[in-house]
Design a protein around this motif. Structure first.
Motif, short mmCIF file in Angstrom:
data_model
loop_
_atom_site.label_atom_id
_atom_site.label_comp_id
_atom_site.label_asym_id
_atom_site.label_seq_id
_atom_site.Cartn_x
_atom_site.Cartn_y
_atom_site.Cartn_z
N LEU A 191 -5.57 -0.78 -15.92
CA LEU A 191 -6.37 -1.28 -14.79
C LEU A 191 -6.13 -0.46 -13.53
O LEU A 191 -7.05 -0.23 -12.73
N MET A 192 -4.88 0.01 -13.35
CA MET A 192 -4.61 0.83 -12.17
C MET A 192 -5.37 2.16 -12.29
O MET A 192 -5.93 2.66 -11.31
N ARG A 193 -5.43 2.71 -13.53
CA ARG A 193 -6.21 3.94 -13.73
C ARG A 193 -7.67 3.70 -13.35
O ARG A 193 -8.31 4.53 -12.73
N GLU A 194 -8.16 2.54 -13.74
CA GLU A 194 -9.54 2.18 -13.43
C GLU A 194 -9.73 2.09 -11.90
O GLU A 194 -10.70 2.61 -11.35
N ALA A 195 -8.77 1.46 -11.24
CA ALA A 195 -8.85 1.34 -9.77
C ALA A 195 -8.82 2.74 -9.14
O ALA A 195 -9.58 3.02 -8.20
N ILE A 196 -7.99 3.61 -9.68
CA ILE A 196 -7.91 4.98 -9.15
C ILE A 196 -9.26 5.68 -9.33
O ILE A 196 -9.75 6.34 -8.42
N ARG A 197 -9.87 5.47 -10.50
CA ARG A 197 -11.18 6.11 -10.73
C ARG A 197 -12.21 5.59 -9.75
O ARG A 197 -12.97 6.36 -9.17
N ILE A 198 -12.21 4.29 -9.55
CA ILE A 198 -13.18 3.71 -8.60
C ILE A 198 -12.97 4.34 -7.22
O ILE A 198 -13.90 4.77 -6.55
N MET A 199 -11.71 4.42 -6.80
CA MET A 199 -11.43 4.88 -5.43
C MET A 199 -11.51 6.40 -5.29
O MET A 199 -11.61 6.89 -4.18
N SER A 200 -11.47 7.15 -6.40
CA SER A 200 -11.63 8.58 -6.19
C SER A 200 -13.09 9.00 -6.30
O SER A 200 -13.51 9.97 -5.69
N ILE B 135 5.87 -4.84 -6.48
CA ILE B 135 4.73 -4.30 -5.73
C ILE B 135 4.05 -5.48 -5.05
O ILE B 135 3.76 -6.50 -5.69
N THR B 136 3.82 -5.33 -3.76
CA THR B 136 3.17 -6.40 -3.00
C THR B 136 1.66 -6.24 -3.08
O THR B 136 1.13 -5.16 -2.80
N LEU B 137 1.00 -7.31 -3.49
CA LEU B 137 -0.47 -7.30 -3.53
C LEU B 137 -1.00 -8.43 -2.66
O LEU B 137 -0.27 -9.34 -2.29
N LEU B 138 -2.29 -8.37 -2.38
CA LEU B 138 -2.92 -9.42 -1.57
C LEU B 138 -3.56 -10.46 -2.46
O LEU B 138 -4.18 -10.10 -3.47
N THR B 139 -3.43 -11.71 -2.06
CA THR B 139 -4.24 -12.72 -2.73
C THR B 139 -5.46 -13.02 -1.85
O THR B 139 -6.59 -12.96 -2.28
N ALA C 129 -6.33 0.35 0.12
CA ALA C 129 -7.66 0.23 -0.50
C ALA C 129 -7.52 0.27 -2.02
O ALA C 129 -8.19 -0.48 -2.75
N LEU C 130 -6.61 1.12 -2.51
CA LEU C 130 -6.38 1.21 -3.95
C LEU C 130 -5.78 -0.10 -4.48
O LEU C 130 -6.26 -0.67 -5.46
N ASP C 131 -4.75 -0.59 -3.81
CA ASP C 131 -4.07 -1.79 -4.32
C ASP C 131 -4.93 -3.05 -4.22
O ASP C 131 -4.81 -3.95 -5.05
N VAL C 132 -5.80 -3.08 -3.24
CA VAL C 132 -6.67 -4.27 -3.14
C VAL C 132 -7.77 -4.18 -4.20
O VAL C 132 -8.24 -5.20 -4.73
N GLY D 229 0.80 -1.24 0.00
CA GLY D 229 0.00 0.00 0.00
C GLY D 229 0.82 1.27 0.00
O GLY D 229 0.26 2.38 0.00
N HIS D 230 2.15 1.14 0.00
CA HIS D 230 2.98 2.32 0.23
C HIS D 230 3.40 3.08 -1.01
O HIS D 230 3.80 4.24 -0.90
N TRP D 231 3.35 2.44 -2.19
CA TRP D 231 3.80 3.23 -3.36
C TRP D 231 2.88 4.44 -3.52
O TRP D 231 3.33 5.57 -3.71
#
Ligand SMILES: NC(=O)c1ccc[n+]([C@@H]2O[C@H](COP(=O)([O-])OP(=O)(O)OC[C@H]3O[C@@H](n4cnc5c(N)ncnc54)[C@H](O)[C@@H]3O)[C@@H](O)[C@H]2O)c1
Ligand SMILES: [Zn+2]
Length: 385
Positions: free
Chosen positions: A370-379, A351-355, A290-293, A264-266
């Motif tokens: 996909l990361m952009r998509e995750a950012i959109r969801i979380m913003s 980058i460490t992610l959760l399984t 929350a973003l990385d998950v 979660g730190h990057w």
């Protein structure tokens, strides 16, 4: 004439302790004196104190209490207490490092003396850095006063300040002599600082300890309610897992490219900088996790159920998980944090992610779309968890 290389090899064993106490400077409390005597059983040891001004304001009598305590304890040779700005400001301006260095010089603090730093993670990082570069390293005792510093920032081997607008750009790996967690300091924390450090407990539980996560989940509402015993349990286990990772993880000074404790730190580091450090490190870590998950869910690395469970716990603890980014430009700036994170560690992007809860998975590539998509969801933050 050719010369063969001269080979050099040695190893050094390190040991340090994290102690737990209350009211560290009460006349009856012998904890600090014992630690000083463990270093030097006879004679006196010079002490320079560096105090976070937020702590000084919350405990107006502390200055006098420290001096009175030193007068009572024969092992101590009290020199001075300097007070420095609390919070990230102290890491953003290198004149504070110079202030500590000047005090070390003025008070003739040597490698057989102690700098005792009392404060939040930022002051501890800064003063620790100054102590490790003065005379190539004077002894350091850390007395962390926030949840985050008691369960994470102060228990490890890293010191540093921010530079070139980058988190922890300058710093050292150096082992403290000891750390003392005094639970009484936590009573005066603002609610946001009481909560912020809990995210590091959630982090380490998610990557290492399923049972610990369930403990946090069971007690999620007890954190905002400020139940001290629950907080002490969280701090203890979180600090223990961090310390075990340093000792047993095989890479105490991070020479590899992987840093699992930075789940979660990057994004957290980049967000702290992008918001001018108006969000706390712990708050940024909650948002970053929350973003990385969410990203891991979009990549099918984890399930929606795991993702929602993590988000629910973080929200119950009291975190606002909305990403503080607006518009495409800020999204791109945030994404630059991935490369900056890689560069800070060097080597291959990891980058460490959760399984699943308690299990991590390292990836070496990020799908930017996909990361952009995750950012959109979380913003946009219709988090239906
Ligand atoms: N070295 C490491 O391994 C490591 C690990 C994690 C985080 N960190 C660093 O730790 C820093 C964050 O630390 P933090 O969360 O402790 O916040 P902080 O040090 O920024 O402190 C937050 C605020 O709380 C005040 N404060 C501190 N103790 C108080 C008390 N007992 N009562 C009232 N106010 C008090 C401070 O003056 C400050 O205003 C970041 O710079 C982060 O990068 C370092
Ligand atoms: Zn952290």
């Amino acid at each position: 004439m050719t010369y063969k290389p001269i080979e050099q090899r040695f190893s050094v064993e390190y040991q340090y302790r994290l102690h737990f106490t209350r009211d560290l400077f009460s006349p009856e409390n012998d904890q600090l004196a014992e630690i000083i005597r463990s270093y030097k059983p006879e004679g006196t040891t010079k002490l320079l104190f560096v105090l976070d001004d937020g702590v000084a304001a919350a405990f107006p009598g502390l200055h006098d209490k420290i001096q009175a305590w030193c007068r009572l304890n024969e092992a101590t040779d009290f020199r001075e207490i300097i007070t420095v700005a609390g919070g990230e400001e102290v890491k953003n301006d290198d004149r504070y490092v110079e202030e500590v260095l000047k005090a070390i010089d003025r008070n003739h603090i040597c490698r057989h003396s102690f700098v005792i730093v009392i404060g939040g993670g930022a002051v501890i990082d800064m003063a620790g850095y100054a102590a490790t570069i003065a005379h190539r390293g004077v002894k350091l005792i850390r007395v962390p006063t926030t949840v985050l510093s008691q369960n994470d920032a102060a228990v490890g081997v890293k010191n540093g300040i921010n530079y070139f607008g980058k988190k922890n750009f300058i710093g050292t790996f150096a082992v403290p002599y000891a750390i003392i967690n005094d639970a009484d300091f936590l009573t005066t924390l603002e609610q946001r600082d009481w909560i912020a450090g809990v995210s590091e407990g959630v982090k380490v539980s998610l990557i290492k300890d399923h049972d610990f996560f369930e403990f946090i989940e069971r007690h999620a509402a007890d954190f905002p309610a400020r139940k001290p015993d629950i907080m002490q349990e969280l701090i203890y286990r979180c600090a223990e897992l961090h310390m075990q990772h340093i000792a047993r993880g095989g890479d105490p000074f991070e020479s590899g490219s992987s840093r699992p404790l930075d789940f979660g730190h990057w994004a957290a580091h980049k967000l702290e900088h992008m918001t001018g450090y108006s969000i706390r490190h712990g708050e940024a870590v909650a948002v970053g996790m929350a973003l990385d998950v969410t990203y891991a869910m979009l990549c099918n690395i984890t399930t929606e159920e795991v993702r929602n469970r993590v988000i629910r716990v973080l929200e119950t603890i009291g975190f606002d998980l909305r990403l503080p980014v607006n518009g495409d430009e800020e999204i791109e700036t945030l994404l630059n944090g991935i490369e900056e994170f890689r560069e800070h560690l060097g080597g291959k992007l990891t980058i460490t992610l959760l399984t699943e809860i308690g299990n991590k998975h390292d990836v070496h590539e990020i799908d930017t779309a996909l990361m952009r998509e995750a950012i959109r969801i979380m913003s946009n933050q219709q988090i239906d968890a």
